[in-house]
Design an enzyme around this catalytic site. Structure first.
Site, PDB file in Angstrom:
ATOM      1  N   MET A  29       0.795  -1.149  -0.062  1.00 50.34           N
ATOM      2  CA  MET A  29       0.060   0.188   0.013  1.00 50.34           C
ATOM      3  C   MET A  29       0.973   1.243   0.132  1.00 50.34           C
ATOM      4  O   MET A  29       0.165   2.553  -0.150  1.00 50.34           O
ATOM      5  CB  MET A  29      -0.665  -0.033   1.321  1.00 50.34           C
ATOM      6  CG  MET A  29      -1.799  -0.936   1.176  1.00 50.34           C
ATOM      7  SD  MET A  29      -3.168  -0.842   0.097  1.00 50.34           S
ATOM      8  CE  MET A  29      -3.993   0.320   0.531  1.00 50.34           C
ATOM      9  N   ASP A  44     -11.169  -3.370   9.887  1.00 47.13           N
ATOM     10  CA  ASP A  44      -9.719  -4.180   9.782  1.00 47.13           C
ATOM     11  C   ASP A  44      -9.193  -4.262  11.115  1.00 47.13           C
ATOM     12  O   ASP A  44      -7.694  -4.325  11.340  1.00 47.13           O
ATOM     13  CB  ASP A  44      -8.835  -3.519   8.822  1.00 47.13           C
ATOM     14  CG  ASP A  44      -7.569  -4.305   8.260  1.00 47.13           C
ATOM     15  OD1 ASP A  44      -7.518  -5.433   8.502  1.00 47.13           O
ATOM     16  OD2 ASP A  44      -6.441  -3.735   8.041  1.00 47.13           O
TER      17      ASP A  44
END
Length: 536
Positions: free
Chosen positions: A27, A143
Site C-alpha cells: 500500500m 480491519d
C-alpha cells in the site's frame, strides 16, 4: 506511479520534512516526519491502491479513502491514533498521523507468547471503549487485528481508523493478485455483504482470541484455505481463554445480529479482568524474544502455535464444535479474490521504545510491594519557584510552548505530546516518566479524585496503596498524592506522585512515576523538575 517520497529530508506539502522511513508494503510507505509548522514529529502514510487498477476505480477509491480519513480526523480519544492532516500527493492520499512509539499486540504475542487472560481482558476493555467512540461517530474500522493495536506505556491504541477503504474494500486486482490475509475478517466481509459496528466486534473477538491463544481463530498456509475455513466451519475452541471463553464464542458468532451488544461485552470483559487465571496459563514453549520472532510479528505473522494444555472450559453461547449454516459455495470462490491489504507490518510504523517484559500479575516482592514502600518527604523546594534556575550537569532546558512552561530534564529524555488529552510526556527508556497537563481543579480535590479513580477503575488498576496525601508549600496552592499501584495495562507496579498546583501562569497537574525499586534514585530527577519548573 511513483512513491509518495523518495528520500529523507524531502519536504512534503510544504510542511512535513521526512526524516526516516519506518515501513513499506503493497500500500505504499510510512515515514517519520517533522511538522515544521507545529514543531512536532508525525507519521506520514501514503495509501495507494493496486497499481493495475483502472483510473476510474482508483479515483473512486482515493476519494472514498480521503473522506474516511477526514472523518477519522474528527475522532478525539486516547485509544485511537489521531489523524492530523489529509492531503493528496501525486494523486495518492497522504495521511498525517500521531507518531506513537510502542509495540503492536502482534509483536507482544509473538515475543512473549499468549497473554494472561486478565491482561487480555483489560486490553479488550480499552479497545472496546475506543470502538464505541468511533461507532458513535459513524466510523467503522473494518480491519481490527493485533497488528493494528499498539500497547505503549499506559495506552492501548487502535491504529489506521479511516484507512481501511483501500485496504479492505477492493475485491480483486486486474491481474488477479491477492494481498493480505482473511485471518481476522468477519464472515460478512468475506461474503461481500454490508459491514457495521458488529464487524468490529468480530475483529475484537478475533484479536482477543489471538491474544490468549497465541494464534488467530483461522490459520493456514494459503489464502483460499483460510477463507474457506472462515466460510465453512467455526473456529477451533480456545484452550487458554478461561473466563474469556464465553465472550469469544459470542463475539465470533457468524451472524452479526447475534453478536452481543457493546454494553454486554463490557460487562463480560470486566468480569474476566477479575477472574482467576486458568490452569496452564504460562506461555508455552517455542515463543522467544529473539530477532527472528520480532521480525515475524512486524510482518504481520506469528510463530507456529506450540502445544497448549487442554482446559475444562465449558462452551459459551456458541457451541464451538457446531457446524455453521450451510455456506453459499459460490461465495467461497468469489471471496477468495478479496484483498485485505495494508502496509506490511503496521508495527513498523512506530519507533520501538517499550522494552518491558509483560508477564502475568506478579506476586508483590518485598522491594516492590506497597507494604514495603517508605513514605517520601515532599519532593523539590518549598514555596513559589522563582528566579533563573541553575542547570545541573547532564540536564537541558525543555520549553513546552503548548502548555506554557520550561523545565530541566536529563539530556537523554524524550518528549511526546498527546493532542487528545493535551498532555506532555517526558520520559526515558527505563520506566521513568513525567506527565504534565493544565489543571483548573482545586489541588486537594484533584488528588482525592485520583484516589477514587484508582479505587474504582479495577479493570485498569489494582493493589493501590495511598502512601501520602497532603497539602504542600509549592506555588500559591498545591497538594500531592504519593502512592503505589499495579497498572494492569502495562502489567507492572509503579511508585508514583501526583501533584496539582497553581502558579502565576495557571494551574498544572504533574504525575511522576517510576518502578518501585528505582524510586529513591529517581527523586533527584523529580526534585530537579520541580526546582526548575517555570511558567513562560
Amino acid at each position: 506511479m511513483p512513491s509518495v517520497a523518495g528520500h529523507a529530508g524531502e519536504l512534503i506539502n510544504g510542511r512535513y520534512r521526512l526524516t526516516a522511513e519506518l515501513g513499506r508494503g503493497g500500500m505504499g510507505r510510512v515515514w517519520q516526519a517533522h511538522d515544521e509548522m507545529l514543531d512536532r514529529d508525525v507519521a506520514v502514510k501514503e495509501i495507494a491502491a493496486a497499481v493495475d487498477l483502472d483510473d476510474a476505480t482508483r479515483r473512486s477509491l482515493t476519494g472514498r479513502a480521503m473522506r474516511e480519513a477526514r472523518a477519522a480526523a474528527r475522532l478525539n480519544h486516547p485509544g485511537i491514533v489521531t489523524v492530523y492532516d489529509v492531503a493528496l500527493h501525486d494523486d495518492r492520499p497522504l495521511i498525517v498521523m500521531e507518531l506513537v512509539r510502542g509495540r503492536s499486540l502482534a509483536e507482544i504475542v509473538a515475543e512473549q507468547g499468549p497473554l494472561p487472560v486478565r491482561r487480555a481482558a483489560v486490553i479488550g476493555l480499552a479497545l472496546l471503549e475506543a470502538l464505541r467512540e468511533a461507532h458513535a461517530a459513524g466510523i467503522v474500522h473494518r480491519d481490527l487485528k493485533p497488528a493494528n493495536v499498539l500497547v505503549t506505556g499506559r495506552r492501548v491504541v487502535i491504529t489506521d481508523f479511516g484507512l481501511s477503504t483501500l485496504a479492505g474494500d477492493v475485491r480483486i486486482t486486474r491481474s488477479g493478485s491477492v494481498l493480505g490475509t482473511p485471518a481476522y475478517m468477519a464472515p460478512e466481509q468475506a461474503e461481500g455483504l454490508g459491514t457495521g459496528p458488529a464487524t468490529d466486534l468480530w475483529g475484537l473477538g478475533a484479536t482477543l482470541y489471538t491474544a490468549v491463544e497465541g494464534r488467530p481463530p483461522y490459520q493456514g498456509g494459503e489464502f483460499v484455505a483460510i477463507l474457506s475455513a472462515l466460510l465453512t466451519r467455526p473456529p477451533d475452541p480456545p484452550r487458554r481463554a478461561g473466563a474469556l471463553q464465553p465472550l469469544l464464542a459470542a463475539l465470533l458468532q457468524r451472524d452479526p445480529a447475534k453478536r452481543p451488544a457493546p454494553e454486554h461485552v463490557a460487562g463480560m470483559l470486566e468480569r474476566a479482568a477479575q477472574a482467576p487465571e486458568p490452569p496452564g496459563a504460562e506461555p508455552p514453549p517455542g515463543y522467544r524474544g529473539d530477532a527472528a520472532t520480532t521480525s515475524m510479528a512486524r510482518h504481520g505473522t506469528l510463530p507456529p502455535p506450540s502445544p497448549v494444555p487442554a482446559g475444562p472450559y465449558p462452551p459459551g453461547p456458541q457451541q464451538w464444535g457446531a457446524a455453521p449454516a450451510r455456506p453459499r459455495w459460490g461465495l467461497v470462490a468469489v471471496a477468495a479474490l478479496i484483498i485485505l491489504a495494508g502496509v506490511a507490518g503496521v508495527a513498523t510504523l512506530f519507533a520501538v521504545v517499550d522494552t518491558g517484559d509483560p508477564k502475568a500479575d506478579p506476586a508483590p516482592s518485598a522491594a516492590g510491594s506497597p507494604s514495603a514502600a517508605a513514605v517520601s518527604p515532599p519532593i523539590g523546594p518549598a514555596g513559589p519557584p522563582t528566579g533563573t534556575p541553575d542547570l545541573p550537569s547532564g540536564y537541558s532546558t525543555y520549553a513546552d510552548s503548548s502548555l506554557g512552561y520550561s523545565v530541566a530534564i536529563p539530556e537523554s529524555w524524550t518528549n511526546t505530546w498527546n493532542a487528545s488529552t493535551q498532555t506532555r510526556k517526558l520520559s526515558d527508556t527505563h520506566g521513568h516518566a513525567i506527565y504534565v497537563s493544565k489543571s483548573a481543579k482545586e489541588p486537594l480535590d484533584a488528588c482525592n479524585g485520583l484516589v477514587t479513580t484508582f479505587q474504582t477503575r479495577t479493570q485498569s488498576w489494582s493493589n493501590f496503596q495511598q502512601l501520602r496525601l497532603e497539602r504542600i508549600d509549592y506555588g500559591s496552592s498545591a497538594a500531592e498524592l504519593e502512592y503505589i499501584v499495579f497498572d494492569k495495562v502495562s502489567n507492572a507496579s509503579f511508585h508514583g506522585l501526583d501533584r496539582t498546583f497553581t502558579l502565576p501562569g495557571g494551574g498544572y497537574n504533574v504525575n511522576l512515576s517510576s518502578l518501585p525499586a528505582d524510586w529513591e534514585q529517581s527523586r533527584t530527577v523529580y526534585a530537579t523538575f520541580f526546582a526548575t519548573f517555570r511558567t513562560t
